[in-house]
Write a protein that holds these residues in place. Structure first.
Motif, PDB file in Angstrom:
ATOM      1  N   ALA A 253       0.834  -1.209   0.000  1.00 24.94           N
ATOM      2  CA  ALA A 253       0.000   0.000   0.000  1.00 24.94           C
ATOM      3  C   ALA A 253       0.859   1.246   0.000  1.00 24.94           C
ATOM      4  CB  ALA A 253      -0.933  -0.011   1.208  1.00 24.94           C
ATOM      5  N   LEU A 254       1.901   1.242   0.806  1.00 26.88           N
ATOM      6  CA  LEU A 254       2.758   2.415   0.908  1.00 26.88           C
ATOM      7  C   LEU A 254       3.586   2.618  -0.350  1.00 26.88           C
ATOM      8  CD1 LEU A 254       3.665   4.602   3.010  1.00 26.88           C
ATOM      9  CD2 LEU A 254       5.573   3.099   3.522  1.00 26.88           C
ATOM     10  N   VAL A 255       4.026   1.516  -0.970  1.00 25.12           N
ATOM     11  CA  VAL A 255       4.937   1.614  -2.108  1.00 25.12           C
ATOM     12  C   VAL A 255       4.192   1.923  -3.400  1.00 25.12           C
ATOM     13  CG1 VAL A 255       6.625   0.347  -3.493  1.00 25.12           C
ATOM     14  CG2 VAL A 255       6.607   0.084  -1.008  1.00 25.12           C
ATOM     15  N   ALA A 284       4.941  12.340  -3.254  1.00 23.38           N
ATOM     16  CA  ALA A 284       5.971  12.017  -2.265  1.00 23.38           C
ATOM     17  C   ALA A 284       6.672  10.714  -2.606  1.00 23.38           C
ATOM     18  CB  ALA A 284       5.341  11.936  -0.875  1.00 23.38           C
ATOM     19  N   ASN A 285       5.902   9.711  -3.070  1.00 21.30           N
ATOM     20  CA  ASN A 285       6.528   8.447  -3.462  1.00 21.30           C
ATOM     21  C   ASN A 285       7.581   8.660  -4.540  1.00 21.30           C
ATOM     22  OD1 ASN A 285       3.587   7.939  -2.631  1.00 21.30           O
ATOM     23  ND2 ASN A 285       4.481   5.913  -2.433  1.00 21.30           N
ATOM     24  N   GLY A 335       5.223  14.949  -8.301  1.00 26.22           N
ATOM     25  CA  GLY A 335       6.507  14.504  -7.777  1.00 26.22           C
ATOM     26  C   GLY A 335       7.671  15.195  -8.448  1.00 26.22           C
ATOM     27  N   ALA A 336       7.567  15.415  -9.747  1.00 30.35           N
ATOM     28  CA  ALA A 336       8.631  16.125 -10.451  1.00 30.35           C
ATOM     29  C   ALA A 336       8.760  17.558  -9.943  1.00 30.35           C
ATOM     30  CB  ALA A 336       8.341  16.116 -11.951  1.00 30.35           C
ATOM     31  N   ILE A 337       7.611  18.172  -9.652  1.00 32.80           N
ATOM     32  CA  ILE A 337       7.651  19.539  -9.124  1.00 32.80           C
ATOM     33  C   ILE A 337       8.249  19.552  -7.725  1.00 32.80           C
ATOM     34  CG2 ILE A 337       6.185  21.476  -8.437  1.00 32.80           C
ATOM     35  CD1 ILE A 337       4.261  20.531 -10.668  1.00 32.80           C
ATOM     36  N   ALA A 445      10.510   6.729   3.935  1.00 32.32           N
ATOM     37  CA  ALA A 445      11.493   6.572   2.858  1.00 32.32           C
ATOM     38  C   ALA A 445      12.118   5.172   2.840  1.00 32.32           C
ATOM     39  CB  ALA A 445      12.565   7.647   2.973  1.00 32.32           C
ATOM     40  N   PRO A 446      12.552   4.600   3.990  1.00 34.46           N
ATOM     41  CA  PRO A 446      13.127   3.243   3.940  1.00 34.46           C
ATOM     42  C   PRO A 446      12.147   2.204   3.408  1.00 34.46           C
ATOM     43  CG  PRO A 446      13.688   4.301   6.014  1.00 34.46           C
ATOM     44  CD  PRO A 446      12.705   5.194   5.338  1.00 34.46           C
ATOM     45  N   VAL A 447      10.880   2.270   3.855  1.00 37.17           N
ATOM     46  CA  VAL A 447       9.903   1.292   3.366  1.00 37.17           C
ATOM     47  C   VAL A 447       9.687   1.461   1.869  1.00 37.17           C
ATOM     48  CG1 VAL A 447       7.504   0.506   3.543  1.00 37.17           C
ATOM     49  CG2 VAL A 447       8.763   1.133   5.603  1.00 37.17           C
TER      50      VAL A 447
END
Length: 815
Positions: A253-255, A284-285, A335-337, A445-447
């Motif tokens: 779900a997070l990824v 954010a991903n 995300g690019a922005i 971030a680690p997950v």
């Protein structure tokens, strides 16, 4: 003398100018935001909303009004103001024309008229996005989170009996289909669906909704990139199986936003804690993945062009992994922005890029204007490039280390910007969201990075993928624990008016807050106001919340469109639960507020989704003695779900029939009905009235008097109880079937309650409770309380009989 004075003054002025120039050269230059495109983007958004909500004529009128003004500005002398107005007017004309054409085409499509008549049709469609479970539609026979899925699609061809063939031109449809046959479909596949057309309720370009019957037919192969994405996603789900169930569902779900294996309880807790954005693919991903690539390139001392190329490839790869559907593509743009602002550090360039992205996305897809996800993405990204850098700089100027300053500024800015939209959607404002996001930030971030690596390596080596997931296990456990902790904070969320009014009100307060922050002298006033607010809230909502009221005997929990009744015993923390509502979050929150930790028995009056949807949350973390059900084990999916949950929790399932009694300290339960063995429904789809009439009817004897709990029993079940001369008299009545009109006046007269409790969802589409039933009760002198209006309702024992108390209000006797 005069000339000497003038010369001295000139020298002083020159020296002061030199000093100012030197000071400015040594200081960091103040970056000024480039707001030139913001009015154009806002105007385009507004025009699109007008067209979608009011009709094609509204946007066409905007174009007609803006066109002559555009022509006039073309021939005016050039100035910055005129150029800005020309840009806004020109964009309004272009966007309004596009929206008008699209809305007119959608509203005039033949399928819309056929849907109004409930026509059966056979449609050839292209799947537009992943089928998603109808988690919020757990009412009646429809399961909450299982049983049916919503499938966005585009029309290719329509075959309607009695009508000419209707060619498809990519019109948008929504399919409501059986989950077991349709959830495996991938975006891009072409399928044939059969079912009943019903009108679309959304204010978007969806032409119609098809209530699908049966399996998809003539299924084509998916595009290669969708097949590759599914291979990687499947590998990630399989590798995540090495973790405990909740973290195992959270990692995909997070990824990549894959929530199919995520526990309902975790979803509800993340919603309460303000962490729901972590469960969907967002900018954010992509920022995390591309940021990791850029960091690796920097460590390897690669040049800017090579680094940019590799980051771009990572961006494309992640889009394929997460599926290139509209929401993911939108996240890629955002995300690019975000990378432009965070990595390059040029928020002056990022804001124009954001406005251009908004304009282009609205032109490509007008439906984004009404999509909550789009609004949240835009607001969060704007906060990231406008507010967060300035707040970070302000904190650094006060001696806060850069890492801590960014960790505080980013979630605070994002939450403040998105709070009005969240409040409008949920009717709640989370006051723990900033702290919760700050606590989970180091684990996200680690997950994400380890999860992406596990998905990429799963097709090559399952062992390597599993080890990568194991490394992601501790931070995933931390995320689950942090969400649970934040959801349990007393007073962690405040009720707020839902809808547009509530959102605009909070937006106005947010703007006022930001304005106050701009003025040094007003900051003290703001700080004093915050302290005063804490002085008021902490004693009333945390230290002495006033709930539960002392001596409560029963509580009707506000769980939305469903039932959940809690019956107290004389032992603290021990109570019986009758039905569990449509979902896990509300009933879990209600039990936590009441301090219930031990449950001798959970009674499920019948197996409809709005009565069993929260069973998993009730069983989780509490000592439950047994789960009691009636003799009718239907619908089958619900019976299987109850068996699965109780087996996993190690709780036995008991069958209750008329005449069964349960004796507990301070509480006596007697089963009054059903008085006859309910017939087995002829088909699985026959899940309405027959199952309602099989509801367990219970009478609870409490210190507050007798309470009659009726489930969803309807006319036939009520008639059977009356014809068998069952003693139905009670001081308090839980009105049958959420107050629906299928209630006999003679049944209400036989009960003669002093208080009637109606459990219904606010603004439900079923018209519950029926005004006829409410009028019949009030005419007989019964006080009627409703969870959709009064929230949690407690029945309290007094020397004059039962009194009632609504959450946060003093108790009052029945009138």
């Amino acid at each position: 003398m005069k000339s000497v004075d003038q010369g001295a003054i000139a020298v002083v002025r020159q020296r002061m100018a030199q000093l100012r120039a030197a000071k400015q050269a040594t200081e960091e230059p103040e970056r000024v935001l480039d707001l030139r495109l913001v009015p154009a983007a806002l105007a385009a958004w507004a025009v699109t909303l007008l067209g979608l909500y009011l009709g094609w004529w509204a946007s066409a009128l905007c174009a007609a009004l803006a066109l002559p003004l555009t022509v006039m500005l073309l021939f005016r002398p050039k100035s910055r103001t005129a150029a800005g107005m020309l840009l806004v007017c020109g964009i309004v004309v272009a966007v309004a024309a596009i929206v008008s054409i699209r809305v007119h085409h959608s509203h005039e499509h033949p399928l819309r008229d056929l849907a109004q008549r409930g026509t059966f049709a056979e449609l050839r469609v292209a799947i537009g996005a992943d089928p998603r479970p109808l988690r919020t539609q757990g009412y009646g026979g429809n399961p909450a989170g299982a049983g049916r899925v919503a499938v966005p699609a585009e029309l290719l061809h329509a075959d309607v009996p009695g009508s000419n063939a209707i060619p498809g031109d990519g019109e948008r449809l929504l399919l409501l289909a059986p989950a077991d046959q349709w959830s495996v479909l991938l975006p891009g596949q072409h399928v044939t669906a059969r079912g009943k057309l019903v009108p679309a309720e959304q204010n978007d370009l969806t032409v119609a909704v098809l209530s699908v019957r049966g399996s998809p037919a003539q299924v084509s192969e998916p595009p290669w990139w969708q097949g590759a994405a599914e291979t990687l996603r499947h590998g990630l789900r399989e590798a995540s199986g090495v973790l405990a169930p909740e973290p195992a569902g959270l990692v995909p779900a997070l990824v990549v936003g894959d929530t199919r294996n995520l526990a309902e309880r975790v979803i509800a807790e993340f919603r309460t804690a303000g962490l729901t954005h972590l469960l969907a693919v967002s900018g954010a991903n992509l920022a995390i993945v591309c940021g990791a690539v850029l960091l690796a390139c920097r460590l390897l001392r690669l040049g800017p062009r090579t680094s940019g190329l590799l980051a771009g490839l990572a961006l494309v790869g992640f889009v394929i992994l997460a599926r290139p559907e509209p929401s993911v593509l939108r996240a890629a743009v955002m995300g690019a922005i975000a990378l432009l602002a965070l990595v390059v550090g040029r928020e002056r360039s990022a804001l124009p890029a954001l406005t251009v992205a908004v304009l282009l996305l609205l032109i490509v897809d007008s439906d984004l204007a009404v999509a909550p996800g789009f609004a949240l993405s835009v607001l969060a990204t704007a906060a990231l490039v406008v507010l967060a850098p300035r707040w970070t700089k302000s904190l650094r100027s006060k001696g806060v280390p850069v890492g801590i300053a960014e960790a505080l500024a980013v979630p605070a800015a994002a939450h403040l910007a998105t709070a009005p939209v969240v409040a409008a959607l949920s009717g709640q404002v989370s006051i723990v969201a900033v702290l919760a996001n700050l606590v989970v930030a180091p684990a996200v971030a680690p997950v994400t990075i380890l999860g992406v690596a596990a998905a990429a390596t799963a097709p090559l080596s399952t062992t390597v993928a599993e080890w990568l997931v194991r490394l992601a296990g501790p931070p995933a456990h931390w995320l689950v624990a942090a969400g649970r902790w934040a959801a349990k904070v007393p007073g962690g969320e405040l009720s707020w008016p839902a809808g547009t009014t509530g959102g605009l009100l909070l937006a106005a307060l947010t703007l006022g807050f930001l304005v106050l922050l701009r003025f040094q002298r007003l900051r003290s006033l703001l700080a004093a106001g915050m302290v005063l607010l804490l002085i008021i809230l902490v004693p009333t909502r945390v230290i002495r919340p006033g709930w539960p009221v002392t001596g409560w005997a029963a509580v009707a929990c506000d769980v939305g469109q469903g039932d959940a009744i809690v019956l107290a015993t004389t032992e603290p923390g021990r109570a019986v639960v009758v039905d569990t509502g449509p979902g896990p979050g509300p009933v879990d929150a209600c039990l936590r507020r009441l301090g219930v930790q031990r449950i001798p028995v959970v009674v499920l009056s019948h197996l409809h989704a709005d009565h069993i949807g929260g069973l998993e949350a009730v069983l989780d973390g509490r000592a439950v003695g047994a789960v009691a059900v009636g003799t009718l084990r239907h619908p089958r999916w619900a019976a299987q779900q109850v068996d699965r949950l109780t087996r996993r929790a190690g709780v036995p399932v008991l069958v209750m029939e008329a005449g069964h009694r349960v004796q507990l300290p301070g509480l006596h339960l007697e089963t009054l009905g059903p008085v006859r063995q309910p017939p087995e429904p002829a088909a699985e789809s026959d899940s309405g009235t027959p199952i309602n009439d099989a509801s367990l009817v219970l009478r609870a004897t409490t210190p507050a008097g007798r309470i009659l709990l009726t489930g969803d029993v309807e006319l036939a079940g009520q008639s059977a109880l009356l014809s068998d001369n069952v003693d139905l008299t009670a001081d308090v009545l839980k009105v049958p079937h959420h107050g629906s009109r299928s209630t006999l006046p003679t049944f209400l007269a036989a009960v003669r309650p002093r208080v009637a409790l109606v459990s219904a969802g606010a603004g439900n589409r079923y018209g519950h409770p029926s005004p006829l039933v409410v009028d019949a009760l009030t005419s007989a002198g019964t006080r009627v309380l409703r969870t959709d209006q009064d929230g949690d309702i407690a029945v309290v024992a007094t020397e004059h009989g039962p009194a009632v108390a609504r959450r946060g209000e003093p108790r009052s006797p029945p009138r």
